[in-house]
Design a protein around this motif. Structure first.
Motif, PDB file in Angstrom:
ATOM      1  N   ARG A  40       0.859  -1.187   0.000  1.00 26.84           N
ATOM      2  CA  ARG A  40       0.000   0.000   0.000  1.00 26.84           C
ATOM      3  C   ARG A  40       0.892   1.232   0.000  1.00 26.84           C
ATOM      4  NH1 ARG A  40      -2.356  -3.565   3.618  1.00 26.84           N
ATOM      5  NH2 ARG A  40      -4.458  -4.237   3.056  1.00 26.84           N
ATOM      6  N   PRO A  41       0.580   2.214  -0.820  1.00 23.92           N
ATOM      7  CA  PRO A  41       1.399   3.433  -0.837  1.00 23.92           C
ATOM      8  C   PRO A  41       1.202   4.222   0.450  1.00 23.92           C
ATOM      9  CG  PRO A  41      -0.548   3.740  -2.185  1.00 23.92           C
ATOM     10  CD  PRO A  41      -0.550   2.294  -1.771  1.00 23.92           C
ATOM     11  N   SER A  42       2.204   5.007   0.799  1.00 23.28           N
ATOM     12  CA  SER A  42       2.064   5.877   1.952  1.00 23.28           C
ATOM     13  C   SER A  42       1.243   7.105   1.577  1.00 23.28           C
ATOM     14  CB  SER A  42       3.441   6.314   2.468  1.00 23.28           C
ATOM     15  OG  SER A  42       4.072   7.170   1.530  1.00 23.28           O
ATOM     16  N   LEU A  43       0.709   7.758   2.577  1.00 19.50           N
ATOM     17  CA  LEU A  43      -0.093   8.958   2.333  1.00 19.50           C
ATOM     18  C   LEU A  43       0.763  10.069   1.725  1.00 19.50           C
ATOM     19  CD1 LEU A  43      -2.866  10.260   2.651  1.00 19.50           C
ATOM     20  CD2 LEU A  43      -2.206  10.963   4.962  1.00 19.50           C
ATOM     21  N   LEU A  60     -12.244  -4.031   6.716  1.00 14.22           N
ATOM     22  CA  LEU A  60     -12.587  -3.351   5.466  1.00 14.22           C
ATOM     23  C   LEU A  60     -12.017  -4.124   4.286  1.00 14.22           C
ATOM     24  CD1 LEU A  60     -13.083  -1.033   7.555  1.00 14.22           C
ATOM     25  CD2 LEU A  60     -12.283   0.546   5.809  1.00 14.22           C
ATOM     26  N   GLU A  61     -12.678  -4.046   3.143  1.00 21.87           N
ATOM     27  CA  GLU A  61     -12.174  -4.698   1.947  1.00 21.87           C
ATOM     28  C   GLU A  61     -11.008  -3.932   1.335  1.00 21.87           C
ATOM     29  OE1 GLU A  61     -15.389  -5.169  -0.750  1.00 21.87           O
ATOM     30  OE2 GLU A  61     -16.528  -6.539   0.547  1.00 21.87           O
ATOM     31  N   HIS A  62     -10.972  -2.625   1.538  1.00 18.78           N
ATOM     32  CA  HIS A  62      -9.929  -1.806   0.922  1.00 18.78           C
ATOM     33  C   HIS A  62      -9.538  -0.700   1.897  1.00 18.78           C
ATOM     34  CE1 HIS A  62      -7.604   0.037  -2.277  1.00 18.78           C
ATOM     35  NE2 HIS A  62      -8.180   1.200  -2.007  1.00 18.78           N
ATOM     36  N   TYR A  63      -8.233  -0.582   2.145  1.00 16.00           N
ATOM     37  CA  TYR A  63      -7.750   0.383   3.124  1.00 16.00           C
ATOM     38  C   TYR A  63      -7.023   1.570   2.509  1.00 16.00           C
ATOM     39  CZ  TYR A  63      -8.827  -2.799   6.951  1.00 16.00           C
ATOM     40  OH  TYR A  63      -9.473  -3.604   7.846  1.00 16.00           O
ATOM     41  N   GLY A  64      -6.643   1.515   1.252  1.00 19.60           N
ATOM     42  CA  GLY A  64      -5.974   2.650   0.627  1.00 19.60           C
ATOM     43  C   GLY A  64      -4.514   2.732   0.990  1.00 19.60           C
ATOM     44  N   THR A  65      -4.139   3.717   1.773  1.00 20.79           N
ATOM     45  CA  THR A  65      -2.743   3.961   2.096  1.00 20.79           C
ATOM     46  C   THR A  65      -2.324   3.215   3.364  1.00 20.79           C
ATOM     47  OG1 THR A  65      -3.191   5.896   3.470  1.00 20.79           O
ATOM     48  CG2 THR A  65      -2.989   6.264   1.107  1.00 20.79           C
ATOM     49  N   GLN A  66      -1.020   3.236   3.629  1.00 22.67           N
ATOM     50  CA  GLN A  66      -0.508   2.584   4.824  1.00 22.67           C
ATOM     51  C   GLN A  66      -1.080   3.224   6.089  1.00 22.67           C
ATOM     52  OE1 GLN A  66       3.748   2.801   4.568  1.00 22.67           O
ATOM     53  NE2 GLN A  66       3.851   1.827   2.549  1.00 22.67           N
TER      54      GLN A  66
END
Length: 330
Positions: free
Chosen positions: A6-9, A91-97
């Motif tokens: 996951r990419p960082s913010l 959650l199914e999707h968390y986005g960023t780290q």
């Protein structure tokens, strides 16, 4: 939770800024060299389309990485507040780290709260179940002793005290079960004080009840509001109050309810203890000390607080619904 990169913010925000500036600079350079070849107007239209599509792709990426997990986490928090067990599911999707860590912490907290709530209910059910049999045995034995014609007056008085103590234990067990049930978030909705006013007046004919602001919507269902008001009215009646004023006010979107009676009030030494379970100044007349704790637990489970307000005469309680607590549409 799936383990994947996951990419960082910082990377997402920095990439968005660099991409936005890069598109503008590249557009100027391309227009400088492409304009003379195909014409500045067609080149500008072509660049506008390319930049628009690239911006749209960047927007979709930001929605997926930032807005979508934040919105889903907000919905899960609302589900937990409503007492739904699925609110603590991953959650199914968390986005960023950073959102992954935040989401995991929030969901772990929700699961801990649910486990704690279940533990409280289990403990209350266990206590009431285990003590029900010995209490019934004590009452039965006291009844048998009472039927003995050979009892002298002193022994008969002792039997009466045993029966009273057994009844008091039964009342405390019932109150313990009710205070645990009051934490169940089962009274979501909205209602107005005027909707239940007639029932309250029928249940408490000895109270002169005055209501102000009865048409203001409150973020609590009619059943929940009636439970709160019934306990408060019972409390006023049991303390020899004859008049009670209920006033509902609203500041912006946050309503408050003020209850004021003309009874003897709460002594300074008892004011800090009125919401403690089993605390009562009427133990000798059957008080269980559970009415106000039940009210407080029910209100806290539905986004509200109750406090004892200092007053020169009688007792005054203030119920404040927390800012941002939405009133459900009926």
């Amino acid at each position: 939770m799936s383990r994947k990169w996951r990419p960082s913010l910082w990377l997402v925000l920095g990439g968005a800024l660099v991409g936005t500036l890069g598109l503008s600079l590249v557009g100027l350079v391309v227009l400088r060299y492409l304009g003379p070849e195909i014409g500045f107007r067609p080149a500008a239209v072509l660049l506008a389309i390319v930049i628009g599509l690239a911006t749209l792709a960047l927007g979709v990426l930001l929605v997926r990485l930032l807005l979508r997990p934040v919105s889903e986490l907000s919905r899960r928090a609302e589900a937990v507040r409503m007492g739904q067990s699925k609110g603590a599911d991953p959650l199914e999707h968390y986005g960023t780290q950073e959102l992954h860590r935040l989401g995991q912490s929030v969901l772990d907290m929700a699961q801990a709260l649910q486990r704690r709530e279940a533990s409280i209910r289990t403990f209350a059910d266990h206590v009431t179940h285990e003590l029900k049999t010995p209490v019934s045995a004590i009452r039965a034995a006291a009844e048998l002793l009472e039927d003995n014609p050979e009892l002298n007056p002193e022994d008969r008085q002792l039997v009466t005290q045993i029966q009273g103590a057994a009844q008091q234990m039964q009342d405390q067990l019932s109150a313990l079960h009710r205070i645990t049930a009051a934490r169940e978030t089962a009274y979501h909705g909205s209602c107005r004080l005027n909707d239940i006013l007639a029932n309250l007046q029928i249940q408490h004919p000895g109270l002169d009840l005055t209501v102000r602001g009865g048409d203001i919507a409150l973020p609590l269902s009619g059943q929940g509001l009636q439970i709160v008001l019934t306990h408060l009215l019972d409390n006023a009646s049991q303390h020899r109050a004859t008049r009670l004023t209920v006033e509902v006010t609203q500041e912006r979107t946050t309503p408050t309810i003020r209850f004021a009676d003309d009874g003897p009030g709460v002594s300074p030494g008892n004011q800090a203890h009125v919401f403690e379970p089993f605390f009562t100044s009427r133990r000798d007349t059957g008080g269980t000390g559970m009415g106000l704790p039940i009210v407080r637990n029910l209100l806290q489970a539905h986004g509200a607080e109750i406090a004892l307000v200092p007053t020169d005469k009688g007792a005054c309680f203030m119920v404040s619904f927390l800012d941002g607590h939405r009133i459900a549409k009926r």
